[in-house]
Design a protein around this motif. Structure first.
Motif, mmCIF file in Angstrom:
data_model
loop_
_atom_site.group_PDB
_atom_site.id
_atom_site.type_symbol
_atom_site.label_atom_id
_atom_site.label_comp_id
_atom_site.label_asym_id
_atom_site.label_seq_id
_atom_site.Cartn_x
_atom_site.Cartn_y
_atom_site.Cartn_z
ATOM 1 N N GLU A 75 0.711 -1.292 0.102
ATOM 2 C CA GLU A 75 -0.137 -0.101 0.306
ATOM 3 C C GLU A 75 0.968 1.156 -0.054
ATOM 4 O O GLU A 75 2.030 1.338 0.688
ATOM 5 C CB GLU A 75 -0.740 -0.158 1.123
ATOM 6 N N ASP A 87 7.283 -2.085 5.422
ATOM 7 C CA ASP A 87 7.181 -1.965 7.028
ATOM 8 C C ASP A 87 5.789 -2.535 7.533
ATOM 9 O O ASP A 87 5.126 -3.137 6.822
ATOM 10 C CB ASP A 87 7.083 -0.259 7.086
ATOM 11 N N GLU A 88 5.620 -2.261 8.728
ATOM 12 C CA GLU A 88 4.775 -2.989 9.562
ATOM 13 C C GLU A 88 3.175 -2.504 8.919
ATOM 14 O O GLU A 88 2.187 -3.365 9.248
ATOM 15 C CB GLU A 88 4.729 -2.670 10.980
ATOM 16 N N HIS A 89 3.026 -1.636 8.228
ATOM 17 C CA HIS A 89 1.726 -1.102 7.635
ATOM 18 C C HIS A 89 1.765 -1.639 6.291
ATOM 19 O O HIS A 89 0.970 -1.226 5.302
ATOM 20 C CB HIS A 89 1.878 0.222 7.532
ATOM 21 N N HIS A 90 2.562 -2.555 5.808
ATOM 22 C CA HIS A 90 2.762 -2.930 4.423
ATOM 23 C C HIS A 90 2.726 -2.231 3.368
ATOM 24 O O HIS A 90 2.253 -2.324 2.387
ATOM 25 C CB HIS A 90 1.482 -4.069 4.236
ATOM 26 N N ARG A 91 3.669 -1.234 3.900
ATOM 27 C CA ARG A 91 4.248 -0.025 2.818
ATOM 28 C C ARG A 91 5.574 -0.382 2.343
ATOM 29 O O ARG A 91 6.404 -0.658 3.280
ATOM 30 C CB ARG A 91 3.748 1.363 3.230
ATOM 31 N N THR A 134 -0.745 4.464 0.483
ATOM 32 C CA THR A 134 -1.604 5.451 1.371
ATOM 33 C C THR A 134 -2.638 4.741 1.859
ATOM 34 O O THR A 134 -3.056 3.679 1.570
ATOM 35 C CB THR A 134 -2.043 6.845 0.721
ATOM 36 N N LYS A 135 -3.338 5.354 2.612
ATOM 37 C CA LYS A 135 -4.572 4.627 3.328
ATOM 38 C C LYS A 135 -5.945 5.110 2.652
ATOM 39 O O LYS A 135 -6.894 4.754 2.653
ATOM 40 C CB LYS A 135 -4.645 5.236 4.721
#
Length: 463
Positions: free
Chosen positions: A17, A60-64, A19-20
């Motif tokens: 991803e 990273d931990e946010h799958h970015r 962005t959100k």
């Protein structure tokens, strides 16, 4: 942090991803509609991308995506003073090593066609003494496509099964298929979905021949120049009716500029990323980077639903080997033909589908006057079928879209309120009417893409 290293030709995409903010990527969908696959790292969403092939990535931990760098770039650096015999010896050793490692002591499940890729695998599996179950497909009401495959299996002493693809099978499995491929491919191509329960009864691992025909053949005609490549790519990737559908969607969504111009500029940008002077090798690299992972690989997940899959032509070592082979050795399938002739003369003597009625030893005679009798015989049979008003099924969409029962299911997906909110119903009706009343072959692709978009909109579009 997580590290992901993607293969040179990925089997399945790794998504990240950016962005959100979840926004539909309308430009990417227009390209998808025109060609049947998503381009480069595109997805249905602006904020969701796939990782690039042949890269090492930090996530990273946010799958970015944090960082990405290539560990391999397609190139054309043929070995100097490299004879064809040396190239054949190197290919033989590498190909058989890869298959031996991939299959090991397991049973191989081998789909066979009348072409060369699976035939080359059959010869290697036979030479290596592997246990093999082979199979092939034919359309119900169509030509006997499995005849050549059965001959190859018999010559190699393989078990063989023939599967018939039934009319209207799609409507019983379309929701499952959407979950498997996430609607990243149109639904009429993966006919293996029709026999998935039969696959599950088998034992072993699949040995799939995808992409051999691209790696082991000429990348582009010899007389082509760099300037010709954009038009060649367009010719290769745009499906019948695809440009019309992509342009219509572009206009429906009021996107800036012109769709065909965007398409050509996108192709040029991607070609510019490939630092290869040789036109044929550059075209092969383009296909392997942007076509194989997003078109060929997409429905491999159907096979994986039944058993693990192996792909000898996808192997990183095979991709690197191809870069070292002179183009003249790859052209016209020379290496594969020579390998089959050397390892299994009996298989070389079986009809080559693309050169019927000739085989690997005499296909050079597939020209006038040597093929006159075959051509006349084919015309005679076609005339008899016309008199008898007998139509043979040749394409998967004919089994799924033609007939009252098929039309009822198809129209249920194409003409519903939720899809009309995503795409004007007038557009859907325009292409569906042209399919039914004007040219079903030309407009079968647009209808198939509209079906795919409708299912995606129903199952995954929660924007």
């Amino acid at each position: 942090m997580k590290n992901i290293t993607t293969p040179i030709i990925p089997v399945q995409p790794d998504f990240v991803e950016t962005t959100k903010n979840k926004t539909i990527n309308h430009k990417a969908i227009c390209l998808f509609a025109a060609t049947g696959f998503f381009w480069e790292t595109d997805t249905y969403w602006e904020n969701k991308k796939t990782l690039y092939p042949a890269t090492s990535n930090e996530i990273d931990e946010h799958h970015r995506l944090v960082s990405s760098y290539p560990y391999f770039k397609w190139n054309y650096t043929p070995k100097k003073n490299y004879s064809f015999e040396e190239a054949l010896e190197d290919f033989t050793g590498l190909f058989e090593t890869i298959i031996d490692e991939q299959i090991g002591d397991q049973q191989a499940i081998l789909p066979i066609s009348g072409g060369l890729d699976s035939r080359t695998q059959a010869v290697a599996l036979k030479h290596l003494g592997k246990k093999v179950t082979a199979y092939s497909y034919s359309f119900s009401g169509g030509y006997a496509e499995s005849a050549i495959a059965q001959q190859i299996a018999k010559a190699c002493d393989f078990e063989f099964q023939e599967f018939f693809i039934p009319k209207g099978y799609l409507w019983n499995v379309i929701e499952d298929l959407a979950e498997i491929n996430q609607c990243y491919s149109e639904f009429t191509h993966p006919r293996q979905m029709a026999v998935l329960p039969e696959f599950e009864k088998m034992e072993g691992v699949f040995s799939l021949g995808h992409w051999g025909d691209v790696l082991f053949d000429v990348g582009a005609p010899e007389h082509y120049t760099e300037k010709d490549l954009v038009q060649l790519v367009k010719k290769k990737v745009i499906k019948k009716g695809g440009l019309a559908l992509g342009t219509t969607l572009w206009n429906d969504w009021n996107l800036e500029g012109d769709f065909e111009t965007y398409l050509e500029e996108r192709i040029q940008r991607l070609l510019n990323k490939i630092d290869i002077d040789h036109v044929g090798a550059k075209m092969r690299a383009f296909k392997s980077l942007f076509w194989a992972p997003r078109w060929t690989s997409t429905n491999l997940s159907v096979f994986e639903k039944a058993h693990p899959i192996t792909l000898p032509y996808y192997d990183n070592r095979m991709c690197k080997f191809i870069c070292k082979v002179p183009e003249e050795y790859l052209a016209n399938r020379k290496l594969q033909i020579a390998y089959i002739q050397k390892r299994n003369p009996a298989v070389a003597n079986i009809t080559w589908e693309d050169q019927r009625p000739f085989n690997l030893n005499n296909y050079h005679y597939n020209k006038m006057p040597y093929n006159l009798a075959f051509k006349l015989g084919r015309k005679f049979r076609a005339g008899i079928q016309k008199i008898q008003q007998k139509k043979f099924i040749q394409r998967n969409w004919e089994l799924q879209f033609v007939g009252e029962e098929n039309e009822r299911h198809l129209e249920g997906y194409l003409f519903n309120q939720k899809f009309a909110e995503f795409l004007p119903s007038a557009t859907t009706k325009k292409f569906y009417d042209k399919f039914k009343e004007k040219d079903d072959v030309f407009y079968s692709h647009p209808v198939s893409m509209l079906l795919t978009l409708s299912v995606w909109n129903k199952k995954f579009n929660d924007a």
